[in-house]
Design a protein around this motif. Structure first.
Motif, short mmCIF file in Angstrom:
data_model
loop_
_atom_site.label_atom_id
_atom_site.label_comp_id
_atom_site.label_asym_id
_atom_site.label_seq_id
_atom_site.Cartn_x
_atom_site.Cartn_y
_atom_site.Cartn_z
N PHE A 126 86.37 84.42 -38.54
CA PHE A 126 84.94 84.12 -38.45
C PHE A 126 84.69 82.72 -37.90
N GLU A 127 85.40 81.73 -38.42
CA GLU A 127 85.21 80.36 -37.97
C GLU A 127 85.68 80.18 -36.53
N PHE A 128 86.74 80.88 -36.16
CA PHE A 128 87.24 80.80 -34.78
C PHE A 128 86.20 81.34 -33.80
N VAL A 129 85.63 82.50 -34.10
CA VAL A 129 84.62 83.09 -33.22
C VAL A 129 83.35 82.26 -33.22
N GLU A 130 82.94 81.79 -34.39
CA GLU A 130 81.73 80.97 -34.48
C GLU A 130 81.85 79.71 -33.65
N GLY A 131 83.03 79.09 -33.68
CA GLY A 131 83.24 77.88 -32.88
C GLY A 131 83.15 78.15 -31.39
N LEU A 132 83.70 79.26 -30.95
CA LEU A 132 83.63 79.62 -29.53
C LEU A 132 82.20 79.89 -29.10
N VAL A 133 81.46 80.60 -29.93
CA VAL A 133 80.07 80.93 -29.59
C VAL A 133 79.24 79.65 -29.47
N LYS A 134 79.40 78.72 -30.40
CA LYS A 134 78.64 77.46 -30.33
C LYS A 134 79.01 76.64 -29.11
N GLU A 135 80.26 76.73 -28.70
CA GLU A 135 80.72 75.95 -27.56
C GLU A 135 80.27 76.55 -26.23
N ILE A 136 80.23 77.87 -26.13
CA ILE A 136 79.95 78.53 -24.86
C ILE A 136 78.47 78.88 -24.71
N PHE A 137 77.88 79.44 -25.77
CA PHE A 137 76.48 79.91 -25.71
C PHE A 137 75.58 78.81 -26.25
N GLN A 138 74.82 78.19 -25.36
CA GLN A 138 74.05 77.01 -25.72
C GLN A 138 72.71 77.33 -26.39
N ALA A 139 72.15 78.49 -26.13
CA ALA A 139 70.86 78.84 -26.72
C ALA A 139 71.02 79.26 -28.18
N GLN A 140 69.92 79.30 -28.89
CA GLN A 140 69.92 79.74 -30.28
C GLN A 140 69.59 81.23 -30.34
N ASP A 141 70.50 82.00 -30.89
CA ASP A 141 70.28 83.44 -30.97
C ASP A 141 71.10 83.99 -32.13
N LYS A 142 70.49 84.90 -32.91
CA LYS A 142 71.15 85.44 -34.09
C LYS A 142 72.08 86.62 -33.80
N ILE A 143 72.02 87.14 -32.59
CA ILE A 143 72.80 88.34 -32.26
C ILE A 143 74.17 88.01 -31.67
N ILE A 144 74.26 86.92 -30.92
CA ILE A 144 75.47 86.63 -30.16
C ILE A 144 76.69 86.45 -31.07
N GLY A 145 76.52 85.74 -32.17
CA GLY A 145 77.64 85.52 -33.09
C GLY A 145 78.20 86.82 -33.65
N PRO A 146 77.36 87.66 -34.30
CA PRO A 146 77.86 88.95 -34.78
C PRO A 146 78.39 89.84 -33.67
N LEU A 147 77.77 89.78 -32.49
CA LEU A 147 78.24 90.58 -31.36
C LEU A 147 79.66 90.16 -30.96
N ALA A 148 79.88 88.86 -30.85
CA ALA A 148 81.20 88.36 -30.46
C ALA A 148 82.25 88.71 -31.51
N LEU A 149 81.91 88.57 -32.78
CA LEU A 149 82.85 88.90 -33.86
C LEU A 149 83.19 90.38 -33.83
N THR A 150 82.19 91.23 -33.65
CA THR A 150 82.41 92.67 -33.60
C THR A 150 83.31 93.06 -32.43
N ILE A 151 83.03 92.49 -31.27
CA ILE A 151 83.83 92.81 -30.09
C ILE A 151 85.28 92.40 -30.29
N PHE A 152 85.50 91.18 -30.79
CA PHE A 152 86.87 90.68 -30.93
C PHE A 152 87.67 91.53 -31.91
N VAL A 153 87.13 91.77 -33.10
CA VAL A 153 87.87 92.50 -34.11
C VAL A 153 88.02 93.97 -33.72
#
Length: 256
Positions: free
Chosen positions: A69-96
């Motif tokens: 979770f922390e690994f994906v969250e860090g990547l999302v904050k670094e790459i996706f600059q806008a504020q959005d509630k979907i991108i984090g869960p989307l990235a975690l779902t895709i990776f796992v």
């Protein structure tokens, strides 16, 4: 190796899907079953980690979930600059999810097909990410999200303006810009899906070829390849996730 008439029969047996229907309406049931089963495994596993989570000494599984979770969250904050509630869960779902699908390739090649044949199922291809339909449908889903976010943040006019005014600013070159940008846009989901499919299909084929060798050679080749393939399994899930975040970030980015 399963008892089949020839090498060709063996490979064909493992590469044949359990399919219902014909043509465009055909459905690969084995891929669908594995996709849903692994998706439920992801949901139940992470739900269990959350329900059993503690602020004290965490279990090993909780540590693993928190690490991912922390690994994906860090990547999302670094790459996706806008504020959005979907991108984090989307990235975690895709990776796992993609990781779990890819990890099926590490199970001995004859194990699941032999089990399904024993219960009366003639063909069962257990690696869903080696099914081009699964890989491309996931890429198509990402493509639809990219278009949706582009329209949301830029509007239809702004999105169309972006396609026509770059990279050349002269009005006479707007048609050229549109053609180049459309090719770039369409190539994103195609390359995203085919990259995952191609790598996992190649890995599956190598395991099949190793299984065709004498038993005393199988261990000498399968173990090193399996150890190397662990890197491929993780890397392909990582690449699919990162490119998804990058594409989503480009969809909300304003170009000047």
């Amino acid at each position: 190796m399963e008892h089949v008439q020839s090498t060709h029969d063996y490979i064909e047996h493992h590469l044949t899907f359990l399919t219902v229907g014909e043509g465009w309406s055909a459905i690969n049931l084995d891929s669908m079953i594995m996709v849903w089963l692994l998706g439920l495994t992801f949901i139940i596993g992470f739900r269990y980690a959350v329900s059993k989570g503690t602020s004290g000494v965490p279990s090993r599984f909780q540590c693993l979930v928190e690490l991912v979770f922390e690994f994906v969250e860090g990547l999302v904050k670094e790459i996706f600059q806008a504020q959005d509630k979907i991108i984090g869960p989307l990235a975690l779902t895709i990776f796992v999810w993609v990781f779990l699908m890819n990890a099926i390739d590490l199970i001995p090649i004859d194990f699941i097909p032999a089990f399904t044949r024993a219960i009366g199922v003639p063909h069962f291809r257990d690696l869903p990410s080696a099914d081009v339909n699964v890989a491309m449908s996931m890429a198509l889903g990402v493509f639809i999200l990219v278009l949706g976010y582009s329209f949301k943040y830029k509007g239809i006019i702004g999105f169309f303006k972006e396609l026509t005014t770059q990279p050349f600013s002269h009005p006479l070159l707007y048609p050229v810009n549109l053609l180049l940008e459309l090719i770039t846009l369409i190539s994103k989901p195609i390359s995203l899906g085919l990259r995952l499919f191609g790598n996992m299909y190649a890995g599956e084929m190598i395991f099949l070829l190793i299984a065709l060798m004498p038993w005393w050679m199988q261990w000498a080749l399968s173990v090193p390849w399996a150890l190397f393939h662990i890197l491929v399994v993780v890397l392909q899930a990582f690449v699919f996730m990162v490119l998804t975040i990058v594409y989503m970030g480009m969809a909300v980015e304003e170009h000047h």
